[in-house]
Design a protein around this motif. Sequence first.
Motif, mmCIF file in Angstrom:
data_model
loop_
_atom_site.group_PDB
_atom_site.id
_atom_site.type_symbol
_atom_site.label_atom_id
_atom_site.label_comp_id
_atom_site.label_asym_id
_atom_site.label_seq_id
_atom_site.Cartn_x
_atom_site.Cartn_y
_atom_site.Cartn_z
ATOM 1 N N SER A 71 0.851 -1.185 0.000
ATOM 2 C CA SER A 71 0.000 0.000 0.000
ATOM 3 C C SER A 71 0.891 1.240 0.000
ATOM 4 N N GLY A 72 0.283 2.396 0.054
ATOM 5 C CA GLY A 72 1.058 3.626 0.081
ATOM 6 C C GLY A 72 1.472 4.068 -1.302
ATOM 7 N N ALA A 73 2.786 4.259 -1.508
ATOM 8 C CA ALA A 73 3.278 4.804 -2.774
ATOM 9 C C ALA A 73 3.011 3.873 -3.944
ATOM 10 N N LEU A 74 3.018 2.552 -3.725
ATOM 11 C CA LEU A 74 2.794 1.598 -4.820
ATOM 12 C C LEU A 74 1.316 1.357 -5.093
ATOM 13 N N LYS A 75 0.438 1.822 -4.210
ATOM 14 C CA LYS A 75 -1.011 1.782 -4.440
ATOM 15 C C LYS A 75 -1.515 0.368 -4.722
ATOM 16 N N GLY A 76 -1.105 -0.569 -3.883
ATOM 17 C CA GLY A 76 -1.610 -1.929 -3.979
ATOM 18 C C GLY A 76 -0.866 -2.829 -4.939
ATOM 19 N N GLN A 77 0.121 -2.328 -5.653
ATOM 20 C CA GLN A 77 0.916 -3.153 -6.561
ATOM 21 C C GLN A 77 2.178 -3.634 -5.844
ATOM 22 N N SER A 78 2.755 -4.701 -6.377
ATOM 23 C CA SER A 78 4.017 -5.200 -5.855
ATOM 24 C C SER A 78 5.169 -4.446 -6.513
ATOM 25 N N PRO A 79 6.361 -4.459 -5.911
ATOM 26 C CA PRO A 79 7.509 -3.807 -6.550
ATOM 27 C C PRO A 79 7.784 -4.342 -7.954
ATOM 28 N N ARG A 80 7.607 -5.655 -8.155
ATOM 29 C CA ARG A 80 7.864 -6.213 -9.482
ATOM 30 C C ARG A 80 6.820 -5.743 -10.482
ATOM 31 N N GLN A 81 5.553 -5.674 -10.090
ATOM 32 C CA GLN A 81 4.514 -5.185 -10.996
ATOM 33 C C GLN A 81 4.758 -3.727 -11.366
ATOM 34 N N THR A 82 5.170 -2.927 -10.392
ATOM 35 C CA THR A 82 5.460 -1.525 -10.681
ATOM 36 C C THR A 82 6.616 -1.397 -11.657
ATOM 37 N N PHE A 83 7.654 -2.215 -11.477
ATOM 38 C CA PHE A 83 8.788 -2.185 -12.393
ATOM 39 C C PHE A 83 8.379 -2.622 -13.801
#
Length: 670
Positions: free
Chosen positions: A466-478
């Motif tokens: 949660s927070g800065a990634l808004k429910g996504q995982s670090p890998r999904q964001t990348f």
Amino acid sequence: MWLSVLEFADRAGISPRKARQALQRAHAGKPWRKQKLEVRLVDGTGGRSGLSYEVMVCSLPLNLQTIGKVPSGPGRASATPIRYSVPSDFSRKVAWFQQTFADLLGTKAGSIERGKAIIQLEGETVVDWNGNSTVLKRRTLYSWIKHYEAEGPLGLKRAKRSDRGRKRVFISRAWDNAVSERFDNETRAEISDALRQQVRGLIKGGAVGKVVLVLASDYLKKMSLANGFALNDQAELERVCRVPRSLIRSEQHLSKVYRHKYDRKASEDDRPRVKRTTDGMLPMDCVVMDVHHINVLLTRENGTTGTPKLLAFMDMATRRVWCELVFIETKGGVRNVDVIEAFAAMAQHSAFGLPKSLYCDNGKEYLFADFLDDAMQLQIPVVGEPGKSRVIRALPYNASAKPIEAWFGHFEQQFLRTCPGYIGDDRMNPKRSTLGKPPKPFEGDFRGFQSLFKQLLNAYEVLPQSGALKGQSPRQTFETHVQQGWSATVMDPSRLHTVFTRPETRKVRQHGISVGGRTWTCDELDTCFHDTVTVHIPQFHGYNALRLTGPDGELLGIATPQEEFAFNDPRGAKRSADRVKRRNRALRTLDKSVPNVDVGAALVELGRTASPILPDSPRATVRVTGEEVYAQAILPASEILPSLTEDERERREIAANREAAFSALRGHGS
């Protein structure tokens, strides 16, 4: 419609001075009676610098917006506004009093009827002029009637204390009453100020609770005795000179000064903060790095146990973390070379690469970061604005500003604590599976723990946040950034020796340079005819190659240690011949690149074409006459006596004197 200060005072039922102050505060953005007013400054009279305040009618409370107009008609130029003044708080109180106590006001002072009326009203609950319920009391009724009959409606106004705003007690009532006959107000004020300063100094010095109370009371007792106040009863003196806790509480804020001086960590935790966001940030725009202890017990090769160190680089845009583990087999800590190798490994990985900016601490293991800006002037593909520093140093005692600090705790509590050999943060009381026995270390070597740690790190990357990634995982964001066209800028590993270096100037002797007690050469030095070159010496790691630059900063070549050959080794002669051949070829090329000039002929031509010297006529002629002319005559060589030294003349004089003395003695004897 705009109202002047006087019109606003009339409507609000307040004095013009209070109305002007209210509009001044409202003009600065402060509310008036919990409502924001629209106020402007206009040219006028009576105000400062010819300016006065006006307030918009529609911004006033609803009960102050009542405005009527005289209807316009024949013979009227315009409609004239009529203001209906709103009753003030005092006028409402007068009207309420006259209406509620009309029967009481009709009785005579001191009569039986008035006494009976007050007895009947006592204890009744009525609604006052502000709409609040109040219980009537006999004392209050007598006071209202007395002031109303003596002063009229003005007697109902609440009188202000004559000593309002002035100090009524210097230290405490007990002390003030005890010293009232001995000390005047000036003396009491001086002692009070000295005591307050003493309390402030004690709190600033770290004293707390009853320590401040006891020391301050003792100080007050000594000050009182020094000024001539004394009591025979010691217990009474202690009671009189006891400092009230309210005085100590009023100066308690000075404890923050002591905290800032001696507990900087706690003070910095309370420092003002600003909110930061990573919206719009791309991968590797900002990387935060830090070193952390891993609370997992490992076994060394010599049988001892220890904990590894974690070198972590967090990408702020995706919250992905590049990690390298270091396990020290002997005493010591993390070295700069360890951090450099971890950084180089990240910079060569296609999923990370070189960062645009690096956020790090001020420790010795981060000194290498100052040399990262050198990469921008080298032949290494880098990102970022040219000439702008990419290294950001963290402020001391500001761990909360680095998100990687929170990541360490999160990763340890959710992932590392599941590892065998986890011992926690408390080294004096580590986690253990059996009471009374030492904790069990990790079953396996360091390589096995590295493999396990990598799997845990992969598990972290696929968990949503949660927070800065808004429910996504670090890998999904990348992966989202990659799909939108992002790609990494990686470092060429062969150019690592060109980063983290210190430039130094070296003299070129016999087409070689000396660094670290060794001679370094290269093919480019054999053809270099400059007297000096710049050598870029690595700061934090060993080296067998040195980058050389010329006077203009251009790359000259990569120097290596000069190879040594045995005296009878034919390869030495061949190597020497190759270097001489290369040097002579460069000299011939240099010779052909410049035209031939006969310097001697050029000098002769310059002398031939030079203008002759034209002397000026003599100013005067000097003639020598008189006896001095004969003094210049040179005597014949046979007549010239050899010059005697000073010592020789002195010896001859002594010998002559002795001879004269002996002659005199002989003559006397005869």
